[in-house]
Write a protein that holds these residues in place. Structure first.
Motif, PDB file in Angstrom:
ATOM      1  N   LEU A  55       0.694  -1.075  -0.147  1.00 16.30           N
ATOM      2  CA  LEU A  55      -0.074   0.061   0.048  1.00 16.30           C
ATOM      3  C   LEU A  55       0.647   1.291   0.054  1.00 16.30           C
ATOM      4  O   LEU A  55       0.585   2.241  -0.387  1.00 16.30           O
ATOM      5  CB  LEU A  55      -0.930   0.007   1.359  1.00 16.30           C
ATOM      6  CG  LEU A  55      -1.648   1.013   1.411  1.00 16.30           C
ATOM      7  CD1 LEU A  55      -2.845   1.473   0.106  1.00 16.30           C
ATOM      8  CD2 LEU A  55      -2.715   1.237   2.707  1.00 16.30           C
ATOM      9  N   MET A  56       1.746   1.199   0.808  1.00 18.73           N
ATOM     10  CA  MET A  56       2.868   2.472   0.785  1.00 18.73           C
ATOM     11  C   MET A  56       3.684   2.622  -0.853  1.00 18.73           C
ATOM     12  O   MET A  56       3.514   3.643  -1.029  1.00 18.73           O
ATOM     13  CB  MET A  56       4.017   2.124   1.695  1.00 18.73           C
ATOM     14  CG  MET A  56       3.606   2.070   3.026  1.00 18.73           C
ATOM     15  SD  MET A  56       2.470   3.582   4.017  1.00 18.73           S
ATOM     16  CE  MET A  56       0.839   2.829   3.848  1.00 18.73           C
ATOM     17  N   VAL A  68      10.801   3.945  -6.392  1.00 13.75           N
ATOM     18  CA  VAL A  68      10.419   4.451  -5.122  1.00 13.75           C
ATOM     19  C   VAL A  68      11.719   5.218  -4.645  1.00 13.75           C
ATOM     20  O   VAL A  68      11.685   6.345  -4.084  1.00 13.75           O
ATOM     21  CB  VAL A  68      10.105   3.560  -3.917  1.00 13.75           C
ATOM     22  CG1 VAL A  68      10.350   3.963  -2.414  1.00 13.75           C
ATOM     23  CG2 VAL A  68       8.776   2.828  -4.042  1.00 13.75           C
ATOM     24  N   LEU A  69      12.969   4.602  -4.763  1.00 19.07           N
ATOM     25  CA  LEU A  69      14.095   5.167  -4.201  1.00 19.07           C
ATOM     26  C   LEU A  69      14.409   6.330  -5.399  1.00 19.07           C
ATOM     27  O   LEU A  69      14.908   7.526  -4.814  1.00 19.07           O
ATOM     28  CB  LEU A  69      15.404   4.414  -4.545  1.00 19.07           C
ATOM     29  CG  LEU A  69      15.620   3.386  -3.373  1.00 19.07           C
ATOM     30  CD1 LEU A  69      16.683   2.419  -3.724  1.00 19.07           C
ATOM     31  CD2 LEU A  69      15.824   3.830  -2.058  1.00 19.07           C
ATOM     32  N   MET A  70      14.107   6.219  -6.515  1.00 18.12           N
ATOM     33  CA  MET A  70      14.065   7.477  -7.426  1.00 18.12           C
ATOM     34  C   MET A  70      13.225   8.556  -7.234  1.00 18.12           C
ATOM     35  O   MET A  70      13.550   9.735  -7.282  1.00 18.12           O
ATOM     36  CB  MET A  70      13.777   6.928  -9.045  1.00 18.12           C
ATOM     37  CG  MET A  70      13.757   8.013 -10.129  1.00 18.12           C
ATOM     38  SD  MET A  70      13.223   7.564 -11.541  1.00 18.12           S
ATOM     39  CE  MET A  70      11.530   7.387 -11.109  1.00 18.12           C
ATOM     40  N   TYR A  71      12.023   8.304  -6.632  1.00 17.54           N
ATOM     41  CA  TYR A  71      11.131   9.061  -6.317  1.00 17.54           C
ATOM     42  C   TYR A  71      11.443  10.036  -5.186  1.00 17.54           C
ATOM     43  O   TYR A  71      11.549  11.310  -5.102  1.00 17.54           O
ATOM     44  CB  TYR A  71       9.784   8.502  -6.061  1.00 17.54           C
ATOM     45  CG  TYR A  71       8.560   9.531  -5.459  1.00 17.54           C
ATOM     46  CD1 TYR A  71       7.726  10.241  -6.458  1.00 17.54           C
ATOM     47  CD2 TYR A  71       8.348   9.842  -4.107  1.00 17.54           C
ATOM     48  CE1 TYR A  71       6.814  11.083  -6.068  1.00 17.54           C
ATOM     49  CE2 TYR A  71       7.325  10.722  -3.697  1.00 17.54           C
ATOM     50  CZ  TYR A  71       6.792  11.250  -4.574  1.00 17.54           C
ATOM     51  OH  TYR A  71       5.873  12.141  -4.147  1.00 17.54           O
ATOM     52  N   ALA A  72      12.173   9.195  -4.159  1.00 13.30           N
ATOM     53  CA  ALA A  72      12.627   9.974  -2.967  1.00 13.30           C
ATOM     54  C   ALA A  72      13.776  10.827  -3.326  1.00 13.30           C
ATOM     55  O   ALA A  72      14.001  12.003  -2.640  1.00 13.30           O
ATOM     56  CB  ALA A  72      13.187   8.756  -2.019  1.00 13.30           C
ATOM     57  N   LEU A 122       0.679  13.310  -1.619  1.00 15.39           N
ATOM     58  CA  LEU A 122       0.839  12.650  -0.451  1.00 15.39           C
ATOM     59  C   LEU A 122       0.830  13.805   0.621  1.00 15.39           C
ATOM     60  O   LEU A 122       0.686  13.449   1.957  1.00 15.39           O
ATOM     61  CB  LEU A 122       2.062  11.833  -0.285  1.00 15.39           C
ATOM     62  CG  LEU A 122       2.249  10.491  -1.208  1.00 15.39           C
ATOM     63  CD1 LEU A 122       3.318   9.907  -1.122  1.00 15.39           C
ATOM     64  CD2 LEU A 122       1.081   9.537  -0.608  1.00 15.39           C
ATOM     65  N   GLY A 123       1.082  14.984   0.560  1.00 15.61           N
ATOM     66  CA  GLY A 123       1.362  15.868   1.207  1.00 15.61           C
ATOM     67  C   GLY A 123       2.253  15.864   2.436  1.00 15.61           C
ATOM     68  O   GLY A 123       3.388  15.227   2.193  1.00 15.61           O
ATOM     69  N   VAL A 177       7.070  11.535   3.640  1.00 21.18           N
ATOM     70  CA  VAL A 177       8.242  10.986   4.040  1.00 21.18           C
ATOM     71  C   VAL A 177       7.763   9.675   4.848  1.00 21.18           C
ATOM     72  O   VAL A 177       8.531   8.796   4.655  1.00 21.18           O
ATOM     73  CB  VAL A 177       8.786  12.253   5.063  1.00 21.18           C
ATOM     74  CG1 VAL A 177      10.234  11.376   5.674  1.00 21.18           C
ATOM     75  CG2 VAL A 177       9.691  13.394   4.172  1.00 21.18           C
ATOM     76  N   PRO A 178       6.927   9.773   5.676  1.00 20.15           N
ATOM     77  CA  PRO A 178       6.486   8.373   6.234  1.00 20.15           C
ATOM     78  C   PRO A 178       6.415   7.265   5.532  1.00 20.15           C
ATOM     79  O   PRO A 178       6.522   6.315   5.557  1.00 20.15           O
ATOM     80  CB  PRO A 178       5.334   8.904   7.215  1.00 20.15           C
ATOM     81  CG  PRO A 178       5.366  10.139   7.537  1.00 20.15           C
ATOM     82  CD  PRO A 178       5.828  10.828   6.227  1.00 20.15           C
ATOM     83  N   VAL A 179       5.584   7.683   4.536  1.00 21.90           N
ATOM     84  CA  VAL A 179       5.116   6.727   3.370  1.00 21.90           C
ATOM     85  C   VAL A 179       6.289   6.261   2.701  1.00 21.90           C
ATOM     86  O   VAL A 179       6.609   4.954   2.431  1.00 21.90           O
ATOM     87  CB  VAL A 179       4.112   7.175   2.294  1.00 21.90           C
ATOM     88  CG1 VAL A 179       3.915   6.339   0.977  1.00 21.90           C
ATOM     89  CG2 VAL A 179       2.614   7.414   2.987  1.00 21.90           C
ATOM     90  N   LEU A 180       7.305   7.128   2.253  1.00 26.08           N
ATOM     91  CA  LEU A 180       8.387   6.751   1.829  1.00 26.08           C
ATOM     92  C   LEU A 180       9.411   5.827   2.348  1.00 26.08           C
ATOM     93  O   LEU A 180       9.978   4.778   2.162  1.00 26.08           O
ATOM     94  CB  LEU A 180       9.416   7.932   1.146  1.00 26.08           C
ATOM     95  CG  LEU A 180       8.864   8.577  -0.113  1.00 26.08           C
ATOM     96  CD1 LEU A 180       9.629   9.939  -0.157  1.00 26.08           C
ATOM     97  CD2 LEU A 180       9.504   7.732  -1.100  1.00 26.08           C
TER      98      LEU A 180
END
Length: 508
Positions: A74-75, A406-410, A424-425, A429-432
């Motif tokens: 889900l994350m 996900v790493l690329m998005y971060a 995500l507003g 950060v918690p979701v990542l």
């Protein structure tokens, strides 16, 4: 958004992007987008495929890994939804990585996605022939009859997709409705009949079956994962493909809003229904050690508890669900090949980028993906553990894709254009953090020696991809020849053209 983005050449002196014959119709509704994500994940498919393997590696208690996977995926779905809202272009991971990172890396991710879709198509369709039909029709399943039945299923799916995208979407929407109603009804029936007949044994939910208790929760050794940890493969194989909704972005109305919602809703709803189904089936196993030896444990439980008539009726619904899942996978693979070919970057792109002027579908790309599926199926078909090899490879590849994305998005999230569709507003950060932690844990499982064959498949496909990428770079004069359209204009173009695209569509 489509026409303007497509009109800008992505590579080389020639471009096919603006041609009417290379453009897909924007007629996918919000429910159809959800149905694509829901249909790809398909708990009926995943659980029927991987439950037996979970019993043999983790015992019945392995089902409690399911909530862990649901939260982790889900994350991931929320992160990918954020990307889909900002870059709503067909080709999903390939498009995202090419624009955010660089086109060479984007090509690599596109190729990895193609290898995943090709093998998961075989894994899903093979489930019909190996774990459902033998119980439904009372015959002995063999590697040979599973091979030819699966081949016929792939052909039928390819014909549907090539003939009509609208018909395919409507069939999938009906199949998803059947799966929703059917799975909920199946859960209720299993609990009700099991309670009436006093067959529910909730002690199974905390049983390790034939697996020893000592070291059950251990992380494992260098080349061996612990028993409970291996159970996460059940959920990790099942809850993948939710991002397939993003692969139809250019055919979806208001994709920046609709696609992300379809992704996270599919994961959450399937996670809840799947957990209830697992509890019901596990409580009704009887002797888990004895049933662990069966090639068709789920179907065996359904037929025994509900009887041949009701049981077979529900198994027919399961076949429809699995067929629909394979249909969505083949559709998604076709769109990825078409998108990469439109950018002149896929082997044989001259053939695969074309849209049929009469059917308005990428017929050539559909045939190509189906043929590749047949080749992979033939390579695995005579192995006694073909299903385990197929589903293992189909779990490893998306884990790699998700981790990289996900790493690329971060790393690049502050450089992305804003989106009015989904954000995500403050939770970003918690979701990542949770998504990265989950994916690191999942990838660590594949150090287990039992995954040697899936790694071999990955190595071969990577090798073939590396050869073509080398040719592509040489023929285009280096990485500069793979330049992609600029990212910055995507949202403004989407906002400007969304109304025109929507109003141009015929009423349903």
């Amino acid at each position: 958004m489509n026409s303007n983005i497509q009109a800008r050449p992505a590579s080389g002196p020639s471009s096919h992007h603006g041609s009417e014959h290379d453009r897909l119709k924007r007629d996918v509704t919000a429910f159809q987008s959800f149905a694509v994500a829901f249909g790809f994940v398909s708990i009926a498919t995943g659980i029927f495929t991987a439950y037996g393997a979970m019993l043999s590696t983790s015992g019945p208690m392995g089902i409690w890994t399911w909530p862990v996977v649901v939260v982790g995926q889900l994350m991931v779905a929320l992160v990918l939804g954020s990307l889909a809202a900002r870059i709503p272009v067909t080709g999903y991971v390939y498009q995202w990585t090419s624009r955010i990172s660089n086109p060479v890396f984007g090509w690599i991710m596109g190729w990895i996605s193609f290898t995943f879709l090709a093998i998961v198509l075989c894994a899903v369709d093979y489930t019909i022939a190996s774990t459902v039909l033998p119980v439904l029709f009372g015959y002995e399943g063999t590697a040979m009859n599973a091979w030819w039945i699966t081949s016929l299923v792939i052909v039928a799916q390819a014909v549907m997709i090539a003939f009509s995208t609208k018909f395919t979407q409507r069939f999938n929407a009906v199949a998803v409705t059947i799966q929703l109603v059917g799975m909920i009804g199946l859960v209720v029936l299993l609990f009700a009949v099991g309670a009436i007949n006093n067959e529910l044994d909730f002690a199974n939910l905390t049983s390790t079956g034939a697996i020893g208790v000592e070291g059950y929760y251990a992380f494992g050794e260098l080349t061996k994962a612990g028993p409970w940890i291996m159970g996460t493969l059940l959920g990790a194989f099942t809850i993948v493909g939710f991002e397939s909704a993003a692969n139809l972005a250019e055919e979806t109305r208001e994709p920046a809003r609709v696609v992300p919602r379809a992704m996270w809703q599919a994961v959450l709803s399937l996670g809840v229904i799947g957990m209830l189904f697992l509890i019901a089936v596990t409580a009704l196993l009887g002797d888990p050690t004895a049933l662990g030896a069966s090639a068709t444990p789920i179907a065996d439980v359904i037929s025994r508890v509900l009887g041949p008539i009701v049981g077979n009726f529900l198994l027919v619904l399961v076949v429809i669900s699995i067929f629909s899942c394979g249909l969505v996978i083949l559709l998604s693979g076709t769109r990825l090949v078409w998108a990469m070919s439109r950018d002149e970057r896929f082997p044989g792109w001259q053939l695969w980028h074309k849209i049929s002027p009469t059917l308005h579908t990428p017929v050539n790309a559909t045939i190509f993906v189906a043929v590749i599926g047949q080749v992979i199926l033939a390579l695995f078909s005579q192995q006694t553990d073909a299903l385990f090899s197929l589903f293992s490879a189909a779990t490893l590849l998306p884990a790699i894709i998700y981790a990289v994305t996900v790493l690329m998005y971060a790393a690049k999230r502050h450089q992305l254009p804003p989106s009015q569709g989904f954000t995500l507003g403050a939770w970003e950060v918690p979701v990542l953090v949770l998504a990265i932690a989950w994916l690191a844990f999942e990838l660590a499982i594949f150090r287990d020696a039992s995954f040697a064959k899936p790694w071999s498949y990955v190595a071969v496909m990577f090798g073939l991809g590396a050869l073509y990428l080398g040719y592509l770079l040489v023929s285009r004069g280096g990485p500069g020849g793979l330049k992609m359209p600029e990212l910055i204009a995507i949202d403004s173009i989407l906002d400007a053209d969304r109304g025109a695209d929507f109003n141009a569509m015929p009423a349903e």
